[in-house]
Design a protein around this motif. Sequence first.
Motif, PDB file in Angstrom:
ATOM      1  N   LYS A   2       0.831  -1.200   0.000  1.00 55.28           N
ATOM      2  CA  LYS A   2       0.000   0.000   0.000  1.00 55.28           C
ATOM      3  C   LYS A   2       0.878   1.269   0.000  1.00 55.28           C
ATOM      4  O   LYS A   2       1.929   1.307   0.633  1.00 55.28           O
ATOM      5  N   ASP A  34      -4.966  -0.943  -6.620  1.00 59.65           N
ATOM      6  CA  ASP A  34      -5.015  -1.759  -5.405  1.00 59.65           C
ATOM      7  C   ASP A  34      -3.993  -1.312  -4.366  1.00 59.65           C
ATOM      8  O   ASP A  34      -4.053  -1.722  -3.207  1.00 59.65           O
ATOM      9  N   SER A  37      -5.262   3.402  -0.624  1.00 64.65           N
ATOM     10  CA  SER A  37      -5.862   3.067   0.671  1.00 64.65           C
ATOM     11  C   SER A  37      -6.980   4.039   1.024  1.00 64.65           C
ATOM     12  O   SER A  37      -7.072   5.132   0.473  1.00 64.65           O
ATOM     13  N   CYS A  43      -6.541  -2.327   6.349  1.00 68.22           N
ATOM     14  CA  CYS A  43      -5.886  -3.252   5.428  1.00 68.22           C
ATOM     15  C   CYS A  43      -5.412  -4.451   6.240  1.00 68.22           C
ATOM     16  O   CYS A  43      -4.995  -4.307   7.396  1.00 68.22           O
ATOM     17  N   SER A 343      -9.567  -1.056  -0.772  1.00 70.52           N
ATOM     18  CA  SER A 343      -8.997  -0.164  -1.787  1.00 70.52           C
ATOM     19  C   SER A 343     -10.106   0.715  -2.344  1.00 70.52           C
ATOM     20  O   SER A 343     -11.169   0.197  -2.709  1.00 70.52           O
TER      21      SER A 343
END
Length: 405
Positions: A2, A34, A37, A43, A343
């Motif tokens: 991320k 992807d 965030s 996550c 995402s």
Amino acid sequence: MKIALEEQNKILHQSIEKGVKLSELLEYNQYSYDDLSYADGMCFKTKNNPFAPIESIDDVPVYKDGIPAVSFFSGAGGLDTGFKYAGFNNIIGIEHTALFCQTLRHNNPDQFVIGPPNYEGDISKREVIAAILSEHGVKKEFNGVFHGGPPCQSFSIAANQRFNKDGDNFKRTGFDDIEKGNLIFDYIWYIIQFRPLAFLIENVSGIMECDTDGKIAKALDELREMGYYIPTPCVVDATYYGVPQHRKRWIAMGTRGKLKINIPAFQLNETPCGSVFMRPLTGLSNHVTRKHNAESVLRYSRLKPGERDHLGRVDRLDPFKPSKTVIAGGLKGGGRSHLHPFSPRTLSVRECARLQTFPDSYEFTGTPARQFTQVGNAVPPMLAYRFALAIKDAILPDYMEASKT
């Protein structure tokens, strides 16, 4: 990996201020959508996630009993898939939409499909379809099963709000819909004509609210007089049958054998969707994600789980709860997916298919927009599987006995 939120915001504002496509900036920096965030930073790593795995259709026992089945209003094959895994042989499918027929044939090469381009696939043309069924081995006292979900737009609140805006106060048209409102009775006509060992009828939960004259109840009573045992039709929420999605359906079943059919038991807890998004997607078909602009991603990224972006009319899924109903739209548009829980982007067709519990090997043909329509229109295969097993338990002795003669 991320992107750090500070760097993400820098890229998003750079895209807006310089008028550069976000997709190009991400690619230039060797990132993908992807890697973006939400502001809350939610996550989870694959090996350390809080979501207990749920049983997918790829995990269930696949039976090989070979009981013949005919699929009416087959769509993209949701009911067909569930019945196939439960041990039924879908020998014939009837579908009038060309693209759906293409998907059916692609995934079920041995199934005879009554539909475009060689047939019209119009269930309302009873004598024509009945003749084709007879030519392909479906006879009176059919030693098999009929299953189908007549088109439900005329009974659906959501569908009429989207597609019937010129109607009377957005009301459901129900049986007044000349084209689709009476197809359920066409389907029942075939049951009367061929008397299969069992049948299943599926529709939206609102169908009975439109049946103010009791037409459906009368039709089911006629089948009971013919010797079918039909328990009281039920409204079920698919999430209590192992589907990681809220989806309420009305289901009626009947059998004409020695054993009475039972509504399959449901689980007490909802099926959360989080584990669906922890499974790898590498190499799978139908996984193309939309290239959102930076303005959209900025709005999405501020949403909390379960919240809606009102401008785009999309909801961020809460991974600890079932997904909201996967929306189909019509053949001319209207379908849209929800937002990924981790995402800030919309879901791919494959991710929606997983929420619907289709096998990962099942491929949808056509453009992505029409693939979404097929997935959203389908009955979740896992729900179909549970009800198909209940039907099989009730008719297997009679099927085996009839097969010997």
